[in-house]
Design a protein around this motif. Sequence first.
Motif, short mmCIF file in Angstrom:
data_model
loop_
_atom_site.label_atom_id
_atom_site.label_comp_id
_atom_site.label_asym_id
_atom_site.label_seq_id
_atom_site.Cartn_x
_atom_site.Cartn_y
_atom_site.Cartn_z
N UNK E 243 10.77 -3.35 -7.49
CA UNK E 243 9.80 -3.64 -6.43
C UNK E 243 10.45 -4.30 -5.22
N UNK E 244 11.32 -5.27 -5.48
CA UNK E 244 12.02 -5.94 -4.37
C UNK E 244 12.84 -4.92 -3.58
N UNK E 245 13.56 -4.08 -4.30
CA UNK E 245 14.39 -3.08 -3.61
C UNK E 245 13.50 -2.07 -2.87
N UNK E 246 12.37 -1.73 -3.46
CA UNK E 246 11.45 -0.82 -2.79
C UNK E 246 10.92 -1.43 -1.49
N UNK E 247 10.62 -2.71 -1.51
CA UNK E 247 10.14 -3.38 -0.29
C UNK E 247 11.18 -3.25 0.83
N UNK E 248 12.43 -3.50 0.49
CA UNK E 248 13.48 -3.41 1.51
C UNK E 248 13.61 -1.96 1.99
N UNK E 249 13.63 -1.01 1.06
CA UNK E 249 13.79 0.41 1.42
C UNK E 249 12.70 0.92 2.32
N UNK E 259 13.46 4.63 7.19
CA UNK E 259 13.14 4.15 5.85
C UNK E 259 13.22 5.34 4.90
N UNK E 260 14.09 5.25 3.88
CA UNK E 260 14.15 6.38 2.95
C UNK E 260 12.92 6.48 2.05
N UNK E 261 12.10 5.46 1.98
CA UNK E 261 10.86 5.51 1.22
C UNK E 261 9.73 4.90 2.05
N UNK E 262 8.52 5.34 1.81
CA UNK E 262 7.37 4.72 2.46
C UNK E 262 6.68 3.78 1.49
N UNK E 263 5.99 2.75 1.98
CA UNK E 263 5.42 1.74 1.07
C UNK E 263 4.48 2.34 0.03
N UNK E 264 4.79 2.07 -1.23
CA UNK E 264 3.96 2.56 -2.33
C UNK E 264 3.37 1.42 -3.14
N UNK E 265 3.65 0.20 -2.71
CA UNK E 265 2.98 -0.95 -3.34
C UNK E 265 2.39 -1.79 -2.21
N UNK E 266 1.33 -2.52 -2.53
CA UNK E 266 0.62 -3.28 -1.51
C UNK E 266 1.54 -4.26 -0.78
N UNK E 267 2.44 -4.89 -1.53
CA UNK E 267 3.31 -5.89 -0.94
C UNK E 267 4.22 -5.25 0.11
N UNK E 268 4.72 -4.05 -0.17
CA UNK E 268 5.58 -3.37 0.79
C UNK E 268 4.81 -3.01 2.05
N UNK E 269 3.56 -2.61 1.86
CA UNK E 269 2.73 -2.23 3.00
C UNK E 269 2.50 -3.44 3.92
N UNK E 270 2.17 -4.56 3.31
CA UNK E 270 1.89 -5.76 4.11
C UNK E 270 3.15 -6.21 4.84
N UNK E 271 4.29 -6.20 4.16
CA UNK E 271 5.52 -6.64 4.81
C UNK E 271 5.89 -5.69 5.95
N UNK E 272 5.71 -4.40 5.75
CA UNK E 272 5.96 -3.45 6.84
C UNK E 272 5.13 -3.80 8.07
N UNK F 274 -4.81 -4.78 11.94
CA UNK F 274 -5.73 -5.29 10.93
C UNK F 274 -6.61 -4.16 10.41
N UNK F 275 -7.05 -3.29 11.31
CA UNK F 275 -7.90 -2.16 10.93
C UNK F 275 -7.16 -1.23 9.95
N UNK F 276 -5.95 -0.86 10.31
CA UNK F 276 -5.22 0.07 9.47
C UNK F 276 -4.84 -0.57 8.14
N UNK F 277 -4.51 -1.85 8.16
CA UNK F 277 -4.18 -2.52 6.90
C UNK F 277 -5.40 -2.58 5.99
N UNK F 278 -6.55 -2.93 6.55
CA UNK F 278 -7.74 -3.00 5.69
C UNK F 278 -8.04 -1.63 5.07
N UNK F 279 -7.94 -0.58 5.88
CA UNK F 279 -8.25 0.75 5.36
C UNK F 279 -7.24 1.18 4.29
N UNK F 280 -5.97 0.89 4.52
CA UNK F 280 -4.97 1.33 3.56
C UNK F 280 -4.99 0.48 2.28
N UNK F 281 -5.11 -0.83 2.44
CA UNK F 281 -5.13 -1.67 1.24
C UNK F 281 -6.39 -1.39 0.42
N UNK F 282 -7.49 -1.05 1.10
CA UNK F 282 -8.69 -0.64 0.38
C UNK F 282 -8.38 0.53 -0.56
#
Lengths: 310, 310, 310, 310, 310, 310
Positions: E243-249, E259-272, F274-282
Amino acid sequence: MLKECKNGERFAGTVLVNEWKEVPFRQKSGAFLTLTCQDRSGILQGKMWEYPPQVLGWLKEGHDIFNIRGVASEYRGTLDLSIEEIQLIPKEEIDLTTLLPSSPVSEKELESRLQTLQTKIHSPFLQMLLNHFLEHPQWGQAYRQAPAAVKIHQAYLRGLWEHSVRVAELAEGIAGHFPSINQDLIITGALLHDVGKIGEYSYERGIKFTTEGRLLGHIILGLELISTEISKIPEFPQELRSKILHIVSSHHGKYEWQSPKRPKIMEALVIHYADIMDAELYQFEQARNDHPGDEWSPYIPSMERYLYLK
Amino acid sequence: MLKECKNGERFAGTVLVNEWKEVPFRQKSGAFLTLTCQDRSGILQGKMWEYPPQVLGWLKEGHDIFNIRGVASEYRGTLDLSIEEIQLIPKEEIDLTTLLPSSPVSEKELESRLQTLQTKIHSPFLQMLLNHFLEHPQWGQAYRQAPAAVKIHQAYLRGLWEHSVRVAELAEGIAGHFPSINQDLIITGALLHDVGKIGEYSYERGIKFTTEGRLLGHIILGLELISTEISKIPEFPQELRSKILHIVSSHHGKYEWQSPKRPKIMEALVIHYADIMDAELYQFEQARNDHPGDEWSPYIPSMERYLYLK
Amino acid sequence: MLKECKNGERFAGTVLVNEWKEVPFRQKSGAFLTLTCQDRSGILQGKMWEYPPQVLGWLKEGHDIFNIRGVASEYRGTLDLSIEEIQLIPKEEIDLTTLLPSSPVSEKELESRLQTLQTKIHSPFLQMLLNHFLEHPQWGQAYRQAPAAVKIHQAYLRGLWEHSVRVAELAEGIAGHFPSINQDLIITGALLHDVGKIGEYSYERGIKFTTEGRLLGHIILGLELISTEISKIPEFPQELRSKILHIVSSHHGKYEWQSPKRPKIMEALVIHYADIMDAELYQFEQARNDHPGDEWSPYIPSMERYLYLK
Amino acid sequence: MLKECKNGERFAGTVLVNEWKEVPFRQKSGAFLTLTCQDRSGILQGKMWEYPPQVLGWLKEGHDIFNIRGVASEYRGTLDLSIEEIQLIPKEEIDLTTLLPSSPVSEKELESRLQTLQTKIHSPFLQMLLNHFLEHPQWGQAYRQAPAAVKIHQAYLRGLWEHSVRVAELAEGIAGHFPSINQDLIITGALLHDVGKIGEYSYERGIKFTTEGRLLGHIILGLELISTEISKIPEFPQELRSKILHIVSSHHGKYEWQSPKRPKIMEALVIHYADIMDAELYQFEQARNDHPGDEWSPYIPSMERYLYLK
Amino acid sequence: MLKECKNGERFAGTVLVNEWKEVPFRQKSGAFLTLTCQDRSGILQGKMWEYPPQVLGWLKEGHDIFNIRGVASEYRGTLDLSIEEIQLIPKEEIDLTTLLPSSPVSEKELESRLQTLQTKIHSPFLQMLLNHFLEHPQWGQAYRQAPAAVKIHQAYLRGLWEHSVRVAELAEGIAGHFPSINQDLIITGALLHDVGKIGEYSYERGIKFTTEGRLLGHIILGLELISTEISKIPEFPQELRSKILHIVSSHHGKYEWQSPKRPKIMEALVIHYADIMDAELYQFEQARNDHPGDEWSPYIPSMERYLYLK
Amino acid sequence: MLKECKNGERFAGTVLVNEWKEVPFRQKSGAFLTLTCQDRSGILQGKMWEYPPQVLGWLKEGHDIFNIRGVASEYRGTLDLSIEEIQLIPKEEIDLTTLLPSSPVSEKELESRLQTLQTKIHSPFLQMLLNHFLEHPQWGQAYRQAPAAVKIHQAYLRGLWEHSVRVAELAEGIAGHFPSINQDLIITGALLHDVGKIGEYSYERGIKFTTEGRLLGHIILGLELISTEISKIPEFPQELRSKILHIVSSHHGKYEWQSPKRPKIMEALVIHYADIMDAELYQFEQARNDHPGDEWSPYIPSMERYLYLK
């Protein structure tokens, strides 16, 4: 006519069978037949739940013209035809073009509109070029028979001719607002822009791509036809030749749409937009015809949107 | 040679002046001359701060070959030449090709590599097609003289020839790993893929696009040349013709790169990649030559990146 | 007129100074002035190598109309004006519009063409909507004065009016080929499609974006203006309102070109293409005017290509 | 073998059941079984219209190797297998790899071609790196077993090995034309470019993505494996390490294809193109095998086109 | 400070000379010097119209720290410095970091905010991972010194640290609205997402890309650093590592942004999104600082737009 | 509740029938009924293999509320309902909203969170604007009832309200980290950004696009609503109005996503993210709810990826 059948109605008539298949039943033994039936109104998928072995024999031998009887029924939004009787018709008894869809605009009308356009051309070279084409023993006939597309717009016999005349009339009208545009080039270019479709499609038994069409496409096939004809006209000006060929090369307007060049002369620009407008507005008209009374069309993939029909 | 001059060094030699301009001084009255000087090593921008009125006369009359003397100096990263003396040379005294850059690979070597490739072809039709071209009184000469590009790769005399031979050798090697590829098609297609550049560029006094080149491009011009030659060969098989033309049409690989078709046969695919590899690797080699000892090249716009040179 | 000056010619006349700057000399002490001078023929960059302190005073106080004398000279392909004398003119003595470029088509002609278009409309609601606009004390005047763009096409006073009339005439002609198109909608939509440019640009002293224009753009500003006017017309049909607003929203044709909707009715499609054709063909005409006798235009960034002018 | 069955033929043999489902009949009560059957020739969908309750028991307990008997039949263009008898086989009686598809190239041949490649490497560091990998108790085995893809190309056991050797041979041949390319780097880089696929796929019972594969991808997994091995080699040069890792990072050639870097050294460029050519030409070969005698392949989504097979 | 100088003001102080060049005068003989001067307020271009030969000697020997005196003047919108006197300062007398720009946020404040974030982490593994980093003799120091970019945002010493802390605080706040997000992962991931910038930039004498940075990029360099540190922590859970490595990737969010990967976990999405918001809002703040009182910023290439500053 | 049914379970309850169709059997005569059944838990496809003629009568007359009994069964991965009994319920006996899905967050909670947000606003103009809306006899009610989407996120009654409050809370938190952001604008803009969805969707019997919604979209409909309300507030500052409208125009962030403007003020940028994050995290949360215990979600088309759910 096949396309006039509604859910529950009976059909009897002569059809061309484009494709057929023997399909085993899903959940019991045995098989049924599917037959793609076509007459001049369009295409309908046929099913035969039971059939004498003779029928299979005919199909395997390559026969494709039949009298059929059956009833139309809708399944999950698609109409098809349950065929109850099928009878072979000898090829010689039938004129194939009566079984293929063709333009709603008559030959006579197209010929007359075409001549009106031709008389507006003043350049003797362009007159000659068009005459060469339209009176060519092979191309002249093909130009008046070929469809304009495999599907999407004017996908029927005489479609190329209809589309070419419409684009020429449209482009001529547009060009009339811009005095520096050469109307001779507009009319000639518009009438010839898609001429390569003669070789891109075969249309004797349904409209299909030819191998040459897939390998080279109608832009390149059209350029070949035109430059061959030009080479027969003595002293055809080099610059005029480049412009006509440029119009054909660039008529899709964008590289992504397979034009190797983008319009760099006013005439090419106008023909590009007249072409795209005719094709897109045709789809609006078609959607209204296909869905009379509806407020919105279904999603139209070629236009990537729903159309408002009211 | 112009390109060998370094900051502070003196230059004396014969040059072709491609373009010139009289430029008023920015912050005082009067004017100076800029002259784009070229010899076979490349191009250098010249400046004359003072000049006899006669010089202006020569230039206005269209003279463009001169003996010059001057000193190279660098200004904000660009080297140019302060010209102190300039002397007219009569056109008849000079062989123009000695003033244009040309391929580092000699004619003799290219001819020999070309023949080696030709002897590998077994198809009599493709042999004939190549012979028609290479021995054509006009095309054969042009093919061996034209550049491969206006800039970016092999932008010098004999560049088209060099590039074509390199691509053919490369493609042949690649194809050797795939037994179902037709090597005759590979060699012929590779040698002819860019043949339309004969008409796309003029190169008598610097490499420029022709009007036909801009309106039609080398893919279409190449197709015309090839189909004209094919039409002279009796019984040239239709399918072979389609394949050769398809290779030319699709050699850029993508619609966005002005190919109206994408590779649909293995031979077209291999030639596309051999072409792009030769062009890109050429730029690596060029960057190393232009920046000896550097770790990184400057930004290369045609490759959209910096290249690592160590 | 400024734009008529050629290299080496003298100029004397009244100009509007849009922008100015005091620039220190590069390689000696002291400074010179740059003044962006404009009259109705266009813009020319001015330089004053020496100037009385009084001049700086005028500029700092915000004066911007002057009589000047000087000589035009070209430097690296760009013409500018060495100003030798400059004299203040009181604002009240001058009609500002005489110093700004304006459409080559006269007010009288545009008014007459506009009226011809209006008389073709049969829908009383659309007649009323147009009348509201064109006779509105504020909008009617602004509509007839605003430019059609900051640069690229019809970037001068009356440009919006000229462009709107041209698009309406063009669209009407196109629509004439398609019987199911509503001509009332075409004319009204075309005349109003860009109406938001009234608020997108300011043009009192050179054409610039307003803050509202940058934050909202002419599509949204136009929608606001139109829906405000519609709300004043009792019983304006809801569906007609949606269609007019849809035409404005979708007239750029693509999301990437800042249209929040793509054309979903035939009228919107035609207006989109008429708009883009008028803008692009204008650039062809402009390129011919700017480069008389040239075979090719310089690279035109807004069209991403060179144009062939012969 | 499953893949050799034709419409109407009987099959009897041992299969691995990858997935199964109990499906209620659509239009009557009761249910049937679907079983995804696999042997080393490929995958075939099985149906059991009637089945003893015991069968459901076996499946629920996780058994997946069976002897089956049945008959192949085509439905709407897809062949499947009506299973009449099914018999459990104990896991211990069967070698799983005999039930999975594997490369048509034998281990022996691959080993020999691999050794030939290795002997061409002169750099002791790169020799060591390759040896570490290929003789690693875990990675060496996995490298020789893993597939090259989930579908599209070389999607079978030994596929990674076959693909890596092919790419290395191809790249070596290409590089031979460019003297400034480092052949050691080419061979090592090509053999290791996809090494991360060891961790990206699981392939014990059908080829699937692992969770690590989806979260990180084979480029990052490969970089990890390689940098771990490099760290075990004393005094491995820093710059050589950067180059090897750069080759792996950039071998997809474009950001959109998930390469975080684009090729900036010649070796990376060549490996990128060798990789893409091997994958694409494989699809041509595959299309010919799958559709013997056909002129055109069906639409190939991964190549976004139809392929010409003659 | 250099950046505080206004047009016409005098400057005296110590500077680091990043780059220098001897430039021949354009329109007379002789040359002047350009020197890129930097102190901790920023960079200013210097000119010396006359200079003793000794100065050239110092520069050629590689000296780069000087006391200078001069006067600031603006030319065409850019301020530079006419240097009148220059005096060498021995390297040992000066602390280099006093001549480089650094974060406006103090070390003390960053350290305290960092500790606050760390205390919120409950996972002992993630605590350990962060501690390893932040107390690592080499990485801990580099992390606190490196810039966050070469230009665009936080391009100064301590920039990486400032950016990381801001992103972590921002992400933590966002995550607080979504109960299923793991705050430990958020804080750790945010603090480490850009850690590879330690190796991507050198910043001793101006911020530049390293060769490793260009060949591999900060995502891959960061993954290496993190996986090396993780490998030192016994029993670090495999899934947490992925997960940590995925966040960085995936922290750039898109393939096109490397980015060789797009966020697939919520934490990666938020950090992006926290990362991109911090970088973009920083540019708004910067534009306001750089253009106090202006309504609109100049065009900001990295954001492809003008910003409204009121 | 419909959505709680599992394979093989019986269902009895009241449903709204959104759509229905009579479908002829595929391989025998006769027909069955399909009925799209909905209650507040969601939608389930119903089938009636046999039905009294009366049922068809009810449906043809437009009745759509029924008590039904049946059994759920899964076919190829999709659950549907075999209906055995169906009984008409008079419309007046039922409250329609009890048959439509609605937000899991209660009205009471949303009202309270909304008020908390409103009390944080200090600008009397923005307070007034929000009050106008939320207490508007028509819009206030619609705002609290409308869904946030047709599918993808918060596609149920009260969805718009829930989404608006979540985005406002999220944006406020983010903005708290940037002192130069105006929190009043953030809260007002976030609460109103999607307000046009009131007119874009109809939701009385299932969520559908309105014609106005398709022709204009929620951005334009929202701008109209807001500017109408603003026009009722005396002396509402022009610049504040532009900013609010800019926030709505740009909240999709990109032209391709149908925003006619991109964010040019900090507040618009924050609301967009904020809009896009809410929609995606949903969608992450939804995927976890829909696939409890799974490691990976199925492919999510709106996010173009698989999501990791552990």
